[in-house]
Write a protein that holds these residues in place. Structure first.
Motif, PDB file in Angstrom:
ATOM      1  N   ILE A 221     -26.775   1.529  22.555  1.00  0.00           N
ATOM      2  CA  ILE A 221     -25.872   1.013  21.465  1.00  0.00           C
ATOM      3  C   ILE A 221     -26.100   2.095  20.573  1.00  0.00           C
ATOM      4  O   ILE A 221     -27.217   2.435  19.979  1.00  0.00           O
ATOM      5  CB  ILE A 221     -26.507  -0.482  20.889  1.00  0.00           C
ATOM      6  CG1 ILE A 221     -26.227  -1.651  21.933  1.00  0.00           C
ATOM      7  CG2 ILE A 221     -25.590  -0.771  19.551  1.00  0.00           C
ATOM      8  CD1 ILE A 221     -27.199  -2.614  21.868  1.00  0.00           C
ATOM      9  N   ALA A 222     -24.916   2.537  20.115  1.00  0.00           N
ATOM     10  CA  ALA A 222     -24.932   3.650  19.076  1.00  0.00           C
ATOM     11  C   ALA A 222     -23.989   3.039  18.095  1.00  0.00           C
ATOM     12  O   ALA A 222     -22.748   2.907  18.005  1.00  0.00           O
ATOM     13  CB  ALA A 222     -24.242   4.930  19.536  1.00  0.00           C
ATOM     14  N   GLU A 223     -24.873   2.775  16.704  1.00  0.00           N
ATOM     15  CA  GLU A 223     -24.102   2.053  15.748  1.00  0.00           C
ATOM     16  C   GLU A 223     -23.349   3.108  14.778  1.00  0.00           C
ATOM     17  O   GLU A 223     -23.234   4.290  15.210  1.00  0.00           O
ATOM     18  CB  GLU A 223     -25.072   1.571  14.782  1.00  0.00           C
ATOM     19  CG  GLU A 223     -25.734   0.208  15.329  1.00  0.00           C
ATOM     20  CD  GLU A 223     -24.936  -1.035  15.547  1.00  0.00           C
ATOM     21  OE1 GLU A 223     -23.439  -0.866  15.182  1.00  0.00           O
ATOM     22  OE2 GLU A 223     -25.159  -1.879  15.399  1.00  0.00           O
ATOM     23  N   GLU A 224     -22.622   2.581  13.972  1.00  0.00           N
ATOM     24  CA  GLU A 224     -21.763   3.937  13.163  1.00  0.00           C
ATOM     25  C   GLU A 224     -22.313   5.037  12.991  1.00  0.00           C
ATOM     26  O   GLU A 224     -23.529   5.116  12.381  1.00  0.00           O
ATOM     27  CB  GLU A 224     -21.518   2.817  11.887  1.00  0.00           C
ATOM     28  CG  GLU A 224     -20.011   3.552  11.288  1.00  0.00           C
ATOM     29  CD  GLU A 224     -19.716   2.419  10.214  1.00  0.00           C
ATOM     30  OE1 GLU A 224     -19.947   1.433  10.066  1.00  0.00           O
ATOM     31  OE2 GLU A 224     -19.350   3.174   9.104  1.00  0.00           O
TER      32      GLU A 224
ATOM     33  N   GLU B 290     -25.879   9.222  16.619  1.00  0.00           N
ATOM     34  CA  GLU B 290     -25.483  10.263  17.532  1.00  0.00           C
ATOM     35  C   GLU B 290     -26.680  10.396  18.533  1.00  0.00           C
ATOM     36  O   GLU B 290     -27.806  10.173  18.241  1.00  0.00           O
ATOM     37  CB  GLU B 290     -25.438  11.490  16.926  1.00  0.00           C
ATOM     38  CG  GLU B 290     -24.850  12.772  17.752  1.00  0.00           C
ATOM     39  CD  GLU B 290     -24.563  13.899  17.217  1.00  0.00           C
ATOM     40  OE1 GLU B 290     -24.442  13.905  15.758  1.00  0.00           O
ATOM     41  OE2 GLU B 290     -24.722  14.953  17.646  1.00  0.00           O
ATOM     42  N   MET B 291     -26.369  10.541  19.844  1.00  0.00           N
ATOM     43  CA  MET B 291     -27.762  10.581  20.969  1.00  0.00           C
ATOM     44  C   MET B 291     -27.299  11.301  22.136  1.00  0.00           C
ATOM     45  O   MET B 291     -26.031  11.577  22.301  1.00  0.00           O
ATOM     46  CB  MET B 291     -28.235   9.220  21.218  1.00  0.00           C
ATOM     47  CG  MET B 291     -27.087   8.384  22.130  1.00  0.00           C
ATOM     48  SD  MET B 291     -28.004   6.902  22.705  1.00  0.00           S
ATOM     49  CE  MET B 291     -27.164   5.730  21.390  1.00  0.00           C
TER      50      MET B 291
ATOM     51  N   ASN C 156     -17.147   6.135  14.706  1.00  0.00           N
ATOM     52  CA  ASN C 156     -17.688   7.569  14.745  1.00  0.00           C
ATOM     53  C   ASN C 156     -19.046   8.055  15.304  1.00  0.00           C
ATOM     54  O   ASN C 156     -19.546   9.024  14.987  1.00  0.00           O
ATOM     55  CB  ASN C 156     -17.691   7.960  13.159  1.00  0.00           C
ATOM     56  CG  ASN C 156     -16.282   7.945  12.467  1.00  0.00           C
ATOM     57  OD1 ASN C 156     -15.530   7.838  13.228  1.00  0.00           O
ATOM     58  ND2 ASN C 156     -16.362   7.578  11.349  1.00  0.00           N
ATOM     59  N   ALA C 157     -19.440   7.085  16.103  1.00  0.00           N
ATOM     60  CA  ALA C 157     -20.702   7.396  16.916  1.00  0.00           C
ATOM     61  C   ALA C 157     -20.518   8.476  17.950  1.00  0.00           C
ATOM     62  O   ALA C 157     -19.139   8.670  18.556  1.00  0.00           O
ATOM     63  CB  ALA C 157     -21.223   6.269  17.545  1.00  0.00           C
ATOM     64  N   ILE C 158     -21.450   9.217  18.421  1.00  0.00           N
ATOM     65  CA  ILE C 158     -21.134  10.295  19.169  1.00  0.00           C
ATOM     66  C   ILE C 158     -22.507   9.849  20.286  1.00  0.00           C
ATOM     67  O   ILE C 158     -23.593   9.951  20.093  1.00  0.00           O
ATOM     68  CB  ILE C 158     -21.594  11.689  18.728  1.00  0.00           C
ATOM     69  CG1 ILE C 158     -20.327  11.956  17.508  1.00  0.00           C
ATOM     70  CG2 ILE C 158     -21.340  12.678  19.855  1.00  0.00           C
ATOM     71  CD1 ILE C 158     -20.533  13.288  16.983  1.00  0.00           C
ATOM     72  N   VAL C 159     -21.926   9.895  21.716  1.00  0.00           N
ATOM     73  CA  VAL C 159     -22.817   9.677  22.741  1.00  0.00           C
ATOM     74  C   VAL C 159     -22.712  10.832  23.944  1.00  0.00           C
ATOM     75  O   VAL C 159     -21.385  10.852  24.400  1.00  0.00           O
ATOM     76  CB  VAL C 159     -22.867   8.167  23.147  1.00  0.00           C
ATOM     77  CG1 VAL C 159     -23.828   8.106  24.550  1.00  0.00           C
ATOM     78  CG2 VAL C 159     -23.070   7.256  22.141  1.00  0.00           C
ATOM     79  N   ASP C 160     -23.681  11.426  24.341  1.00  0.00           N
ATOM     80  CA  ASP C 160     -23.513  12.356  25.326  1.00  0.00           C
ATOM     81  C   ASP C 160     -24.506  11.888  26.424  1.00  0.00           C
ATOM     82  O   ASP C 160     -25.717  11.618  26.017  1.00  0.00           O
ATOM     83  CB  ASP C 160     -23.990  13.766  24.947  1.00  0.00           C
ATOM     84  CG  ASP C 160     -22.947  14.505  24.176  1.00  0.00           C
ATOM     85  OD1 ASP C 160     -21.628  13.908  24.033  1.00  0.00           O
ATOM     86  OD2 ASP C 160     -23.355  15.883  23.694  1.00  0.00           O
TER      87      ASP C 160
ATOM     88  N   SER D 166     -15.012   7.267  17.594  1.00  0.00           N
ATOM     89  CA  SER D 166     -16.066   7.546  18.330  1.00  0.00           C
ATOM     90  C   SER D 166     -15.789   8.527  19.252  1.00  0.00           C
ATOM     91  O   SER D 166     -14.594   8.615  19.842  1.00  0.00           O
ATOM     92  CB  SER D 166     -16.864   6.021  18.957  1.00  0.00           C
ATOM     93  OG  SER D 166     -15.833   5.763  19.841  1.00  0.00           O
ATOM     94  N   HIS D 167     -16.921   9.322  19.914  1.00  0.00           N
ATOM     95  CA  HIS D 167     -16.707  10.429  20.850  1.00  0.00           C
ATOM     96  C   HIS D 167     -17.844  10.092  22.108  1.00  0.00           C
ATOM     97  O   HIS D 167     -18.912  10.189  21.856  1.00  0.00           O
ATOM     98  CB  HIS D 167     -16.697  11.713  20.519  1.00  0.00           C
ATOM     99  CG  HIS D 167     -15.938  12.106  19.601  1.00  0.00           C
ATOM    100  ND1 HIS D 167     -15.239  13.404  19.684  1.00  0.00           N
ATOM    101  CD2 HIS D 167     -15.123  11.510  18.478  1.00  0.00           C
ATOM    102  CE1 HIS D 167     -14.309  13.509  18.865  1.00  0.00           C
ATOM    103  NE2 HIS D 167     -14.320  12.352  18.341  1.00  0.00           N
ATOM    104  N   VAL D 168     -17.373   9.764  23.161  1.00  0.00           N
ATOM    105  CA  VAL D 168     -18.396   9.775  24.256  1.00  0.00           C
ATOM    106  C   VAL D 168     -18.001  10.555  25.505  1.00  0.00           C
ATOM    107  O   VAL D 168     -16.746  10.468  25.920  1.00  0.00           O
ATOM    108  CB  VAL D 168     -18.377   8.172  24.899  1.00  0.00           C
ATOM    109  CG1 VAL D 168     -19.434   7.813  25.909  1.00  0.00           C
ATOM    110  CG2 VAL D 168     -18.755   7.165  23.822  1.00  0.00           C
ATOM    111  N   LYS D 169     -19.136  11.234  25.841  1.00  0.00           N
ATOM    112  CA  LYS D 169     -18.667  12.159  26.957  1.00  0.00           C
ATOM    113  C   LYS D 169     -19.883  11.735  27.994  1.00  0.00           C
ATOM    114  O   LYS D 169     -20.938  11.427  27.719  1.00  0.00           O
ATOM    115  CB  LYS D 169     -19.344  13.764  26.516  1.00  0.00           C
ATOM    116  CG  LYS D 169     -18.271  14.099  25.688  1.00  0.00           C
ATOM    117  CD  LYS D 169     -18.613  15.624  25.846  1.00  0.00           C
ATOM    118  CE  LYS D 169     -17.436  16.591  25.102  1.00  0.00           C
ATOM    119  NZ  LYS D 169     -18.318  16.825  23.367  1.00  0.00           N
ATOM    120  N   VAL D 170     -19.281  11.589  29.316  1.00  0.00           N
ATOM    121  CA  VAL D 170     -20.203  11.388  30.389  1.00  0.00           C
ATOM    122  C   VAL D 170     -20.091  12.580  31.436  1.00  0.00           C
ATOM    123  O   VAL D 170     -18.645  12.669  31.686  1.00  0.00           O
ATOM    124  CB  VAL D 170     -19.763  10.072  31.026  1.00  0.00           C
ATOM    125  CG1 VAL D 170     -20.769   9.973  32.237  1.00  0.00           C
ATOM    126  CG2 VAL D 170     -20.333   8.770  30.099  1.00  0.00           C
TER     127      VAL D 170
END
Ligand code: ADP
Ligand code: MG
Lengths: 276, 481, 438
Positions: free
Chosen positions: C188-191, C194-195, C222-226, C251-255
Motif C-alpha cells: 500500500i502506497a499512500e498519497e 514512493e517505493m 500521486n504515489a510512485i511504485v517501482d 499515481s505512477h506504477v511501473k512493473v
C-alpha cells in the motif's frame, strides 16, 4: 464532444440576437471583437476594416492572437466570440458556419495545415470546389474544366502533378504545405484571403512563387490579409496597411514603413508603448 | 447554420435503408422447420444425384450434434432453426432462362437495386449470376465465357451438368464438419455459384454474383465454389442486399476457393444486407465461412466492404499450402446503430516462402461494436514466411466500440511477422480544415472516412470501387462524434 | 489424488492453523469454494489457450513444508542485490526467515503478512485493502486467497519514502521432493509516497517447486511504485504470478518483469486505473531456451479519462522454448483522452521455438490514442553486416545485437545496481562477452 460543444455555442449566440445585422459594406469589418478559449480571453477588442482591393498586413509577437483572429474570422468554433461583430460585405456573419463563410469567399491559409490521410490533394480540391458550387446552386464542375483549372493553377505555383496525388499534407515538408495552401487559394479564388504565416518554412524561391500566386489573385474586388512575423514577405506582397497586434488588441496601425520599423527595432518598443 | 449533433442524429434517422423494399413475387416456399426430411426434400426438389443427397444428409447429421459457437464478440438472439423456411424459389423461375423470360417483377427489383440486367449487359465486362432467395434466376454472358471453356453457372446447374467437377472439389476446403454454420449450409444450401477457369485461361471479365434475401422468414444458404486451374486468373465479385424486415433473417454462406499452381483468384465482396433499423430491430445475421486453398505460387486476395447486416461473423481465410503462395486480405467494415461485426482473416502458412498481407479498416459509429479477429499461423515447416498486418479503427461517437484480437502463432524461426494496430477518431481540426474549404461536416466525414479506407477501396475492381465508396457514405451518414 | 483434490482437502488442515473467527477467514472460505468449483484453468479457457498446467498437476506437491530450514547469508548472498543496502523480507520454504530479513516499523511498515492478517493494529488497513483488487473469480488467485497467510506486507504512509529499496525473496531448499508455495503480498502506497521493490523466487536444488503468488498493490494519489520481478529460477521451478494494481489519481506504477529462468512462468499483471492522470508502465525482457515456457498476460483497464499506459515486452526464444504474450487494453466509454501503447517484439533463434502472441484492444471511447505493435523476426541483417564489417565475428555480432535488442527495456530501471545485475544476466544468457565490467 464536437456536437455538444456546438450546441452550447448556439445557445450563446441566441442570447445576443439583438445585435446589429447590417453595417457599411466594406469587404470585412470587425467591431470590438472579443474572443476566448476555455474561458481565457485572447482577443480583447479588435477593430479592423479591410476594403476591396486592399492588402493588409498584421504583425505582432508570438502569442499575441494573430492566428486566433484568423480562426475566428473563418468561424472556428473552438473560439468563443464573447462580444463584438464581424461583417462581410455588410452582412453580420456570426450565424454562418465555417463552410458558409467559405462559400461567401473567405479563405484561410492555415499556419499549421491539417493532414488528412488517404485523401489526395486533387480529390480534396474537387470536393471543395463542387461543394461551393452546390451551395451556389451550380452543377458539379465538368471534369475537363476541373482538370484544366488544376493544370493552370499548379503551373502557376510550380507544383508537380505527382504532388497532387499525394495524401493531403501527409508527409509534406513545411514549405510544401504552405505552397499547397496557396494552390488551394488559387483554385478557390476567394474574395477575402487570410494568409497566416504562409511565409514561414519557405525558402527564398518558394517565397517568390507563393507571393506571385497571391499577387495573381489580387484585384480591385479582392482583399488579402497577410499575417506575418517578418517584413520579408511584404517585400513581395506589398501591403497598403500594416497593423500591430499585441495582447489581443491592435495597438498600432500604419503603412508599410511601420513594417520596416518593426523589422529594425523589434517589438519591445510596441510593448512598452502599449504598457503605458 | 452550424451543424449540431442533434440535427445530425435527426438526419440519420430519416435515412431509411436504401434497398428496403419488398417485391411481391409469387414464390414456392417450403414449410418452416428443419429435419432430415426437409434436407432430402430440398435435394429432391433440385433433382440432385444420390451422392449429393447423401452428402447433404451426412452434413445434416453432423450439424445436429454440433453447438452454435459462442466465442465471437457478438451478442444476439440465437436464430430458431425450426422457425426458418429452408427453400424459397420465385415461382416463375424458368430453367431455360433468357433475359426476356425473366419475371418483369424481378427485373423491376433489380432496377431498384441498381443492377438491372439491361444495365449489366451494357456494363460490358461484368457477367452476373443473380441469386434471389434460393434460386439462381438469370445468368448473362454465359456464351462468351463458354468459348474460353470457363464454367460460370448456378451451382445447382453445375451439379447437373458438371457433377464430376463439383463432386471433386466441393467440401475440400471447407469440410462439412468445419463449423456449425458450414455444416448447416452443407445440408440445406439451395443455390449459389460455381466457377471453373481452365488451365492457363485468364478470365476476360469480372464475374459477379448478386445475392438477395427477399422472402420473409427464409434463410439464405448459398454455396460458392471457385476453382482456378493451373496458371489461370479470375476476378470475382459478390454483392448482397436484403429488403428491410423486422425479424432477423439468417444468411449462412460457404465460399470455397481453390487456386491451383500459379493461379490467381481475386474475390471481392460488397455486403450491405439490411443492418436493422436505428433501434437495432431486424436485420440480417450474416454467418459466413470463406476459405481459400493456395497451391504452389498461387495467389488469393480477399477484398471486402462490409456495411450491412445486424450481426456479421466472417473470416475469409487462406491456407497457404503451396510454396511461394500468397494470401491477401483487405477489409473495410463499417458498423452503425446497433450493428455488430466480428470479422477478420486467418492466414495459415504451411508452404515455404509464403507471404500474407492483412489490411483491415474498422469504422464504428452509433451504438455499434466492430471487432477485428485474425490469426496468423506459421507452421514449423514454413520457412521464410512473411506477414504484414495493419488493423486500424476509427471511432465516431462515444457509444460504439472497436476491438482488436489478432492471434499470432509462430513455430519457425525464419518467419517475419509484423503487426500494427491503431485506434483513433476524426479530429476536430480536420473537420474545421474541410469546413474552411467550403465542405460541410457530413461531407468532410465522408471524405476523411474514404481516405481512411483508401488502401482497401483501391483493391476493388474499378466498377465497384465507386459504388463501395457511396455505400460507405450512406452507412455513415449523420454519425459525427 | 490429483492436485486440486489435494488442495481442497488440505484446506481443512490449514484451518487448524489459522484463526477461523477472523473475518479474513470468511474471505478464504469464499475463495476455496470458487476454486473448488473452477479447479485449475484448462486450455479451453481463452486466457489459457497457450499454457497448460496439466503437467504440473501430475506432480505430488507438498502443500505445507515438512520441516523448517535455515540458511546462512553467505550462502545465498549472491541472490540479493548485495551491493546496496536494502530492506529484506525473506522466506525459506514459505516460512519467514528473521535472520536473513531486515524489516522495519520506523515510520513505514515493511514486514509480514502473517502479522498484518492477525494483529489488531493492522485490522483497519486489512479491512480496507485485503483482497480488494485481487480477482474473486480467477481460480488460481482464489486458490492463493484461500491459503493466504504469509508474504510481504508493506505500508508506506502519506508523503513517506522508505530509506532504501525493499527486497522480497522466497527461497526453497528442496527439503521436500516437491513443494507448492503460495505467498501473498499486500503493498500500500499512500498519497505522495514512493517505493522500490525487487522480488525474486529462488530454488536452491533441482526439486520441483510450484509457486502460486498473489500481490495486491494500491497506489493512492500521486504515489510512485517501482516493482521489479527477477525471474531466474532453476529449471525445476514454476511460477504463476498474479499481480493486481489499483491506481488512483496521478499515481505512477511501473512493473518490470525479467524472465530468464524457470520451467513454466506465467505472469498475470492487471492494472486498474481508478482515477485521472495515471501512468501505468509494464516492461518485460524474456530470454529463454530449453523447454522453458513463459507466458505474459497483461491487462490495463482504463476506467477514467486522461490516463496513460505503456507496455514494452521483448522476447528472445531459443531451443524448444515457448513464449506467449497476451496484452489486453480496455478503454471504457468515459476514459476519454486515453493514451495506451503496447509493443511486443520477439526473436526466435531456433526452429523448435514457438511464439504465440495476441495483443488485444477493446476500445469504447472515441477520443483516444491506442496502438499496439508486434513483430516476430530475426536480427537486422544490415546491422549484422555493419558489425561484421567492423571486424566483429558473426556469432559475437549476433549476440551483441540481441543484447542491444533486449537491453533498451532497461532504460527505465531506476536502481543502478539492479540495472547492472540484469545487464550481466542478459549478457550471460546470450553469451556476450562485453569485455568490460558493468
Ligand atoms: N485552442 C487553444 N486552446 C488554448 N489556448 C489557445 C488556443 N489557441 C490559442 N491559444 C492561446 O491564445 C494565445 C494567442 O495564440 P495565437 O492566436 O496562436 O497567437 P499568434 O498567432 O499571434 O502567435 C496564446 O497564448 C495561445 O496559447
Ligand atoms: Mg499564429
Amino acid at each position: 464532444m464536437l456536437g455538444v460543444f456546438r450546441l452550447i455555442k448556439i445557445t450563446l449566440k441566441k442570447e445576443k440576437n439583438n445585435k446589429e445585422h447590417k453595417s457599411s459594406d466594406k469587404m470585412l469589418k470587425i467591431k470590438d471583437l472579443h474572443a476566448s478559449v476555455e474561458g481565457k480571453g485572447i482577443l480583447k477588442g479588435i477593430n479592423l476594416e479591410v476594403g476591396a482591393g486592399e492588402v493588409h498586413a498584421i504583425m505582432g509577437p508570438n502569442g499575441s492572437g494573430k492566428s486566433t483572429l484568423a480562426s475566428v474570422i473563418a468561424g472556428n468554433e473552438t473560439y468563443e466570440v464573447t462580444a463584438g461583430d464581424i461583417f462581410l460585405n455588410g452582412e453580420n456573419i456570426e450565424d454562418l458556419s465555417p463552410e458558409e463563410r467559405a462559400h461567401n469567399g473567405v479563405f484561410l491559409s492555415f499556419q499549421y495545415p491539417v493532414e488528412i490521410p488517404g485523401v489526395s490533394v486533387t480529390n480534396f480540391m474537387k470536393t471543395a470546389i463542387n461543394e461551393s458550387r452546390k451551395a451556389k446552386g451550380l452543377e458539379d464542375m465538368p471534369a475537363k474544366d476541373m482538370l484544366k483549372l488544376i493544370r493552370e493553377k499548379s503551373e502557376l505555383l510550380e507544383i508537380d502533378r505527382k504532388f497532387l496525388s499525394r495524401s493531403l499534407n501527409e508527409g509534406f515538408s513545411g514549405g510544401e504545405k504552405k505552397r499547397n495552401e496557396i494552390f488551394q487559394m488559387a483554385m478557390l479564388e476567394p474574395k477575402l484571403a487570410i494568409l497566416d504565416e504562409t511565409d514561414s518554412g519557405l525558402d527564398i524561391d518558394a517565397l517568390r512563387i507563393v507571393a506571385n500566386g497571391v499577387n495573381k489573385l489580387k484585384s480591385k474586388d479582392n482583399a488579402v490579409v497577410v499575417i506575418t512575423h517578418y517584413q520579408r514577405l511584404l517585400e513581395y506582397i506589398v501591403p497598403d496597411f500594416v497593423h500591430v497586434l499585441y495582447n489581443g488588441k491592435i495597438v498600432k496601425s500604419g503603412t508599410k514603413e511601420l513594417a520596416m520599423e518593426l523589422e529594425e527595432k523589434g517589438y519591445d518598443w510596441i510593448k512598452q508603448e502599449a504598457a503605458v | 447554420m452550424a451543424y449540431t449533433e442533434e440535427e445530425l442524429k435527426k438526419e440519420l434517422e430519416t435515412k431509411e435503408y436504401e434497398y428496403g423494399f419488398y417485391t411481391d413475387i409469387e414464390s414456392d416456399t417450403f414449410p418452416i422447420g428443419l429435419s432430415e426430411d426437409i434436407v432430402r426434400a430440398i435435394s429432391k426438389k433440385k433433382n440432385e444425384p444420390k451422392w449429393m443427397t447423401d452428402w447433404r444428409v451426412e452434413a445434416y447429421r453432423v450439424w445436429e450434434k454440433m453447438e452454435e459457437p459462442e466465442w465471437a464478440n457478438v451478442h444476439y438472439q440465437k436464430p430458431d432453426f425450426q422457425a426458418i423456411s429452408y427453400y424459397s424459389a420465385p415461382k416463375k423461375a424458368d430453367p431455360n432462362k433468357k433475359l426476356e423470360d425473366v419475371d418483369p417483377e424481378l427485373l423491376e427489383m433489380y432496377k431498384k437495386l441498381g443492377i438491372s440486367i439491361d444495365e449489366q449487359k451494357k456494363l460490358q465486362n461484368v457477367a452476373v449470376d443473380i441469386v434471389v432467395d434460393s434460386v439462381s434466376v438469370a445468368t448473362t454472358f454465359k456464351k462468351t465465357l463458354a468459348e474460353k471453356g470457363i464454367i460460370f453457372m448456378p451451382i445447382s446447374e453445375a451439379i447437373q451438368e458438371h457433377p464430376e467437377l463439383v463432386r471433386k472439389y466441393m467440401g475440400t476446403v471447407v469440410p462439412t464438419t468445419d463449423n456449425f454454420y458450414a455444416a448447416l449450409n452443407s445440408a440445406v444450401f439451395t443455390d449459389g455459384s460455381f466457377c471453373y477457369i481452365p488451365k492457363g485461361v485468364r478470365c476476360p471479365m469480372e464475374l459477379s454474383t448478386y445475392f438477395r434475401i427477399n422472402q420473409a422468414g427464409t434463410g439464405q444458404f448459398e454455396r460458392t465454389l471457385v476453382v482456378a486451374d493451373e496458371e489461370s486468373y479470375v476476378s470475382y465479385l459478390e454483392g448482397c442486399t436484403a429488403p428491410s424486415r423486422d425479424e432477423n433473417q439468417l444468411h449462412a454462406a460457404v465460399v470455397e476457393l481453390i487456386a491451383m499452381d500459379d493461379a490467381e483468384i481475386k474475390y471481392s465482396t460488397v455486403q450491405n444486407w439490411f443492418p436493422g433499423n436505428k433501434e437495432g430491430k431486424g436485420g440480417v445475421y450474416n454467418f459466413v465461412t470463406k476459405r481459400a486453398l493456395c497451391e504452389k505460387n498461387a495467389k488469393v486476395s480477399w477484398t471486402q466492404v462490409e456495411t450491412g447486416s445486424a450481426v456479421t461473423w466472417k473470416y475469409p481465410s487462406c491456407i497457404l499450402k503451396g510454396d511461394n503462395s500468397i494470401g491477401e486480405f483487405y477489409s473495410i467494415a463499417v458498423t452503425n446503430n446497433y450493428q455488430q461485426a466480428d470479422t477478420g482473416t486467418k492466414m495459415i502458412h504451411l508452404g515455404k516462402n509464403t507471404r500474407s498481407t492483412i489490411i483491415s479498416k474498422g469504422i464504428s459509429a452509433g451504438k455499434s461494436q466492430n471487432s477485428y479477429r485474425g490469426l496468423v499461423q506459421v507452421s514449423s515447416r514454413a520457412d521464410n514466411a512473411r506477414n504484414f498486418s495493419q488493423c486500424d479503427s476509427l471511432l465516431m461517437g462515444n457509444e460504439c466500440g472497436a476491438h482488436t484480437f489478432p492471434y499470432i502463432e509462430v513455430k519457425n524461426k525464419s518467419a517475419m511477422i509484423e503487426h500494427e494496430a491503431t485506434t483513433s477518431k476524426i479530429g476536430e481540426e480536420q473537420i474545421f480544415y474541410c469546413n474552411q474549404r467550403g465542405i460541410d461536416t457530413e461531407k468532410a466525414i465522408a471524405l476523411i472516412v474514404n481516405g481512411f479506407s483508401k488502401e482497401v477501396l483501391n483493391k476493388l475492381p474499378m466498377e465497384f470501387a465507386v459504388e463501395a465508396q457511396k455505400l460507405l457514405e450512406i452507412s455513415l451518414e449523420g454519425s459525427v462524434g | 489424488m490429483d492436485l486440486k483434490d489435494k488442495l481442497v482437502s488440505s484446506f481443512l488442515a490449514f484451518e487448524n492453523n489459522v484463526d477461523v473467527h477472523n473475518p479474513v477467514h470468511d474471505v478464504r472460505t469464499e475463495a476455496i469454494k470458487n476454486f473448488e468449483t473452477k479447479g485449475f484453468p484448462s486450455k479451453k479457457l481463452e486466457a489459457w489457450k497457450y499454457t497448460s498446467l496439466n503437467g504440473l498437476q501430475k506432480i505430488d506437491f507438498s502443500i505445507f513444508p515438512k520441516k523448517e530450514s535455515s540458511l546462512e547469508y553467505k550462502d545465498v548472498k549472491k541472490y540479493f542485490i548485495h551491493q546496496i543496502d536494502t530492506y529484506k523480507i525473506v522466506f525459506i520454504d514459505g516460512v519467514f526467515s528473521s535472520n536473513l530479513s531486515e524489516t522495519t516499523h520506523d515510520g513505514v511498515d515493511i514486514c509480514l503478512m502473517s502479522s498484518a492478517l492477525t494483529k489488531p493494529m493492522y485490522k483497519a488497513v486489512i479491512d480496507v485493502y485485503f483482497n480488494k483488487v485481487a480477482s474473486k473469480d480467477e481460480s488460481l488467485t482464489t486458490l492463493n486467497t484461500a491459503f493466504s497467510r504469509e508474504g510481504a506486507y508493506i505500508y508506506i504512509p502519506k508523503n513517506k519514502v522508505p530509506k532504501k529499496p525493499i527486497e522480497i525473496i522466497h527461497f526453497s531448499t528442496g527439503n521436500d521432493v516437491a513443494l507448492m508455495l503460495q505467498p501473498r503480498n499486500l503493498i500500500i502506497a499512500e498519497e505522495n509516497s514512493e517505493m522500490q521493490i525487487i522480488e525474486r523466487h529462488q530454488s536452491l536444488t533441482s526439486n520441483a517447486v510450484l509457486t502460486n503468488s498473489v500481490t495486491e498493490i494500491f497506489a493512492a494519489k500521486n504515489a510512485i511504485v517501482d516493482y521489479y520481478k527477477v525471474q531466474n529460477d532453476v529449471d525445476s521451478a514454476s511460477l504463476v504470478d498474479n499481480t493486481y494494481v489499483d491506481q488512483k489519481d496521478g499515481s505512477h506504477v511501473k512493473v518490470h518483469t525479467f524472465s530468464f529462468g524457470g520451467k513454466l512462468l506465467r505472469n498475470n499483471l492487471n492494472f486498474y486505473q481508478n482515477g485521472e492522470r495515471i501512468d501505468s508502465t509494464m516492461k518485460g525482457i524474456t530470454i529463454i531456451g530449453d523447454k522453458q515456457h513463459v507466458d505474459h498476460h497483461t491487462l490495463v483497464h482504463h476506467i477514467e479519462p486522461n490516463c496513460e499506459s505503456h507496455q514494452d515486452y521483448k522476447g528472445i526464444y531459443a531451443d524448444s522454448s515457448t513464449g506467449v504474450f497476451n496484452g489486453k487494453i480496455i478503454v471504457d466509454k468515459i476514459a476519454q483522452k486515453t493514451n495506451a501503447f503496447q509493443q511486443n517484439n520477439n526473436i526466435l533463434i531456433s526452429d523448435k521455438a514457438t511464439i504465440n502472441t495476441k495483443p488485444q484492444l477493446e476500445i469504447f471511447a472515441d477520443d483516444v490514442k491506442c496502438s499496439h505493435g508486434c513483430t516476430i523476426g530475426q536480427l537486422d541483417e544490415e546491422a549484422l553486416f555493419y558489425l561484421q564489417s567492423r571486424g566483429i565475428p558473426k556469432k559475437e555480432a549476433r549476440a551483441l545485437l540481441m543484447y542491444a535488442f533486449a537491453n533498451n527495456v532497461l532504460e527505465s530501471v531506476r536502481i543502478p545496481e539492479l540495472k547492472v545485475r540484469i545487464n550481466k544476466l542478459i549478457a550471460n544468457k546470450l553469451g556476450v562477452n562485453l569485455g568490460f565490467d558493468l
